[in-house]
Design a protein around this motif. Structure first.
Motif, PDB file in Angstrom:
ATOM      1  N   UNK A  38       0.864  -1.165   0.000  1.00 14.92           N
ATOM      2  CA  UNK A  38       0.000   0.000   0.000  1.00 14.92           C
ATOM      3  C   UNK A  38       0.906   1.222   0.000  1.00 14.92           C
ATOM      4  N   UNK A  39       1.008   1.877  -1.156  1.00 15.41           N
ATOM      5  CA  UNK A  39       1.879   3.032  -1.319  1.00 15.41           C
ATOM      6  C   UNK A  39       1.055   4.294  -1.144  1.00 15.41           C
ATOM      7  N   UNK A  40       1.639   5.273  -0.475  1.00 17.47           N
ATOM      8  CA  UNK A  40       0.887   6.489  -0.167  1.00 17.47           C
ATOM      9  C   UNK A  40       1.759   7.717  -0.362  1.00 17.47           C
ATOM     10  N   UNK A  41       1.196   8.732  -1.014  1.00 20.66           N
ATOM     11  CA  UNK A  41       1.857  10.018  -1.189  1.00 20.66           C
ATOM     12  C   UNK A  41       1.123  11.055  -0.345  1.00 20.66           C
ATOM     13  N   UNK A  42       1.787  11.660   0.630  1.00 22.19           N
ATOM     14  CA  UNK A  42       1.104  12.668   1.451  1.00 22.19           C
ATOM     15  C   UNK A  42       0.530  13.780   0.583  1.00 22.19           C
ATOM     16  N   UNK A  43      -0.737  14.154   0.811  1.00 23.47           N
ATOM     17  CA  UNK A  43      -1.360  15.186  -0.030  1.00 23.47           C
ATOM     18  C   UNK A  43      -0.871  16.580   0.331  1.00 23.47           C
ATOM     19  N   UNK A  44      -0.994  17.522  -0.596  1.00 21.37           N
ATOM     20  CA  UNK A  44      -0.676  18.918  -0.271  1.00 21.37           C
ATOM     21  C   UNK A  44      -1.657  19.456   0.763  1.00 21.37           C
ATOM     22  N   UNK A  45      -1.287  20.518   1.412  1.00 22.66           N
ATOM     23  CA  UNK A  45      -2.077  21.049   2.538  1.00 22.66           C
ATOM     24  C   UNK A  45      -3.555  21.248   2.212  1.00 22.66           C
ATOM     25  N   UNK A  46      -3.930  21.829   1.070  1.00 28.02           N
ATOM     26  CA  UNK A  46      -5.362  22.050   0.823  1.00 28.02           C
ATOM     27  C   UNK A  46      -6.164  20.757   0.692  1.00 28.02           C
ATOM     28  N   UNK A  47      -5.491  19.616   0.493  1.00 26.58           N
ATOM     29  CA  UNK A  47      -6.192  18.350   0.342  1.00 26.58           C
ATOM     30  C   UNK A  47      -6.051  17.464   1.584  1.00 26.58           C
TER      31      UNK A  47
END
Length: 295
Positions: free
Chosen positions: A281-290
């Motif tokens: 399970x790969x995850x990319x931290x979202x940008x602040x507004x998301x």
């Protein structure tokens, strides 16, 4: 700085047209007078011989446009490595960086940046220029073949974050509007919600309602072009700042080329490792507004 230029090859399937007529018909991004100027400058070859445009093409010939070096638009060129082993590479790309060469972009792309460090890397999917987040590359032919098979057979789980204009009335939207190409006065052809399109499915869940927008988690079960943008627009919740799609999943009639302004992020990919069988399970931290305020 100028890039190194690029050679665009074409294999002629049916003969009978002049070189100029063929270029004008097949590559409508440039008008006839521009192709005539390129021919006059000696940029086009057929079977290794420079042509002037009046020559008649035959089936089986190879035409090449040698595009001279050009200055590419400035874009963010950084990316973050999220996962790496001998078979796979996962990175997070910023909004604004094209995944693949196209249009005015060649070297200012994620693919070229990745291949400077991993020459064998091959992307398994692509994100729109304005979409940020996870892109997975195979590093071996065997890994690529296995994962592309899983992609085609819908064994990869794909979850995005998206910010829509307006407040959602429902907590969940199971969207199945077909998606396909439609004519457009300024862009020629765009993808949109249309009854003649291909089947598509997205499941959008509300994460947070804000005063004028809604933060969604969207799982997609198909991979049609601009699927999330079109599907959320089709239920009256187009992405905030989207320059192309209106409520109903149709394109703005005055839209111009461009793919920025909206907030969409490839957040999570669930897949089976092609060699070990491990569930990743790969995850990319979202940008602040998301980012969800509670998670």
């Amino acid at each position: 700085m100028l890039n190194s230029g690029y050679a665009y090859p074409s294999h002629i399937q049916r003969g009978g047209l002049s070189v100029l007529d063929y270029l004008t018909r097949e590559f409508r991004h440039s008008p006839r007078e521009v192709w005539a100027a390129r021919l006059s400058a000696g940029e086009v070859e057929v079977d290794g011989v420079t042509v002037t445009g009046g020559e008649t093409l035959r089936a089986g010939q190879r035409l090449v446009w040698h595009r001279p070096p050009w200055q590419e638009p400035e874009v963010p060129l950084h990316f973050e490595v999220l996962y790496e082993d001998a078979d796979l590479l996962a990175v997070s790309k910023p909004s604004g960086l094209p995944t693949m060469p196209g249009g005015g972009f060649l070297e200012h792309t994620l693919l070229m940046g990745v291949r400077q460090r991993w020459p064998t890397a091959s992307p398994l999917h692509r994100l729109g220029r304005g979409t940020s987040g996870l892109v997975v590359f195979s590093l071996t032919r065997e890994a690529g073949a296995a994962l592309l098979r899983d992609w085609r057979e819908h064994r990869i789980r794909k979850i995005y974050r998206a910010l829509s204009a307006g407040r959602a009335e429902q907590d969940e939207y199971d969207i199945t509007a077909p998606i396909g190409p439609v004519g457009h006065a300024k862009l020629g052809e765009v993808f949109a919600a249309t009854s003649g399109g291909k089947p598509a499915r997205s499941l959008a869940r509300v994460l947070e309602r804000r005063p004028d927008t809604t933060l969604f988690e969207v799982e997609i079960f198909t991979g049609r072009p601009h699927q999330i943008r079109i599907h959320l627009a089709s239920v009256g919740l187009p992405l905030a700042g989207d320059p192309l799609y209106l409520s109903g999943g149709i394109a703005r009639p005055d839209a111009l080329p461009g793919d920025l302004g909206y907030l969409l992020h490839a957040h999570t990919l669930g897949l089976t490792h092609p060699r070990t069988g491990e569930q990743l399970s790969l995850e990319a931290p979202p940008p602040l507004p998301l980012r969800h305020v509670t998670g």
